[in-house]
Scaffold this motif. Structure first.
Motif, PDB file in Angstrom:
ATOM      1  N   SER A 121      39.462  80.459  -8.506  1.00 33.51           N
ATOM      2  CA  SER A 121      39.463  79.326  -7.994  1.00 33.51           C
ATOM      3  C   SER A 121      38.171  78.987  -7.727  1.00 33.51           C
ATOM      4  CB  SER A 121      40.545  78.974  -6.716  1.00 33.51           C
ATOM      5  OG  SER A 121      41.542  79.462  -6.914  1.00 33.51           O
ATOM      6  N   ASP A 122      37.678  77.747  -7.807  1.00 38.31           N
ATOM      7  CA  ASP A 122      36.115  77.148  -7.673  1.00 38.31           C
ATOM      8  C   ASP A 122      36.409  76.058  -6.782  1.00 38.31           C
ATOM      9  OD1 ASP A 122      33.508  76.289  -7.231  1.00 38.31           O
ATOM     10  OD2 ASP A 122      33.660  75.351  -9.466  1.00 38.31           O
ATOM     11  N   GLY A 123      36.156  76.374  -5.289  1.00 37.59           N
ATOM     12  CA  GLY A 123      36.069  75.452  -4.333  1.00 37.59           C
ATOM     13  C   GLY A 123      34.549  74.815  -4.109  1.00 37.59           C
ATOM     14  N   GLY A 124      33.605  75.504  -4.607  1.00 34.60           N
ATOM     15  CA  GLY A 124      32.532  75.380  -4.434  1.00 34.60           C
ATOM     16  C   GLY A 124      31.757  75.187  -2.929  1.00 34.60           C
ATOM     17  N   GLY A 125      32.616  75.739  -2.036  1.00 33.97           N
ATOM     18  CA  GLY A 125      31.847  75.784  -0.645  1.00 33.97           C
ATOM     19  C   GLY A 125      32.496  74.365  -0.073  1.00 33.97           C
ATOM     20  N   ASN A 143      36.369  71.899  -6.507  1.00 35.16           N
ATOM     21  CA  ASN A 143      35.144  71.473  -6.079  1.00 35.16           C
ATOM     22  C   ASN A 143      35.117  69.745  -6.366  1.00 35.16           C
ATOM     23  OD1 ASN A 143      32.540  70.527  -5.446  1.00 35.16           O
ATOM     24  ND2 ASN A 143      31.841  72.365  -6.395  1.00 35.16           N
ATOM     25  N   PRO A 144      35.126  69.093  -5.331  1.00 36.96           N
ATOM     26  CA  PRO A 144      35.214  67.648  -5.586  1.00 36.96           C
ATOM     27  C   PRO A 144      33.963  67.036  -6.215  1.00 36.96           C
ATOM     28  CG  PRO A 144      35.051  68.077  -3.082  1.00 36.96           C
ATOM     29  CD  PRO A 144      35.045  69.225  -3.845  1.00 36.96           C
ATOM     30  N   ASP A 145      33.139  67.748  -6.162  1.00 38.34           N
ATOM     31  CA  ASP A 145      31.538  67.340  -6.997  1.00 38.34           C
ATOM     32  C   ASP A 145      31.811  67.551  -8.595  1.00 38.34           C
ATOM     33  OD1 ASP A 145      30.025  66.735  -4.693  1.00 38.34           O
ATOM     34  OD2 ASP A 145      29.118  68.564  -4.610  1.00 38.34           O
TER      35      ASP A 145
END
Length: 249
Positions: free
Chosen positions: A164-168, A239-241
């Motif tokens: 998973s990539d949440g990007g912080g 990650n929303p970005d």
């Protein structure tokens, strides 16, 4: 003593948690950019904790709320709430091309009408691979729609993993989820209570993948690695970005 597995929260819960933290920043600073920075710093502090420290927190949302409040107070005290825009590039791209035709191979075909048999075989093999990949993804999507953990486990390879990539910016596991059983449980839990979500099978990076949206806003893009008729890896971008190009009106 049996090992206690950490609870897996649903994607809906994680998104609501992020929105809650954003609203704290918006309420105090009335700036979407500053609120986003506050959320990012809040999650940075969460991941700075040790694994045992995070596991000991019974209600992560309460801890994150307090942490976000502390970040806001620090910004107010310093009077340096600089609005620095975040610049990121999406790693997943929407692809409107056909799922069974490779644009590169099509270019070669137009450039060299007299393809030799080896190149024709390569093209047929590539198309067959993409069709097989698509069939596996459709089976995976159907099991997700039904919340059928048992079927998901049969589709996943024994050593499958979920990354998973949440990007912080969205709380996500730092380490891959390993093994068919744990991966199936994680995916099912992530999508539980998904009545408010729309799951679509769409091209992702040139192959069939999954996109989840809420009210037209992309909240997750899922790519699958397939070997034969099994899924060996599930790649979840949260990650929303990296999801802006996937939003739909």
């Amino acid at each position: 003593m049996a090992e206690t597995r950490p609870a897996v929260e649903s994607l809906v819960e994680l998104l609501d948690e992020r929105q809650h933290l954003l609203e704290i920043g918006l309420w105090i600073f009335d700036s979407a950019i500053t609120a986003d920075r506050i959320v990012q710093e809040t999650y940075r502090r969460w991941y700075a904790l040790g694994e045992d420290e995070r596991a000991a927190i019974a209600v992560p949302r309460a801890w994150l709320t307090r942490a976000a409040g502390s970040v806001c107070l620090e910004l107010l005290a310093s009077l340096k709430a600089e609005e620095v825009p975040m610049v990121t590039a999406p790693v997943v791209q929407s692809d409107r091309a056909s799922l069974v035709h490779s644009p590169l191979l099509d270019q070669v075909a137009h450039r060299e009408p007299g393809l030799d048999e080896g190149r024709r075989h390569l093209r047929r093999s590539t198309q067959a691979m993409l069709r097989r990949h698509a069939r596996v993804v459709h089976r995976f999507a159907a099991a997700c729609e039904k919340g059928d953990t048992a079927t998901l486990e049969t589709i996943l390879a024994a050593d499958a993993m979920v990354v998973s990539d949440g990007g912080g910016k969205v709380r996500a596991p730092l380490s891959p989820v390993l093994g068919a059983s744990e991966a199936a449980r994680f995916v099912s839990a992530l999508l539980s209570g998904r009545e408010s979500l729309a799951l679509a099978v769409e091209p992702v990076n040139g192959r069939t993948g999954l996109v989840l949206r809420r009210a037209g806003q992309a909240i997750a893009v899922v790519s699958l690695t397939v070997a034969g008729h099994e899924v060996t890896a599930v790649w979840v971008v949260l990650n929303p970005d990296k999801l802006r190009s996937w939003h739909r009106p």
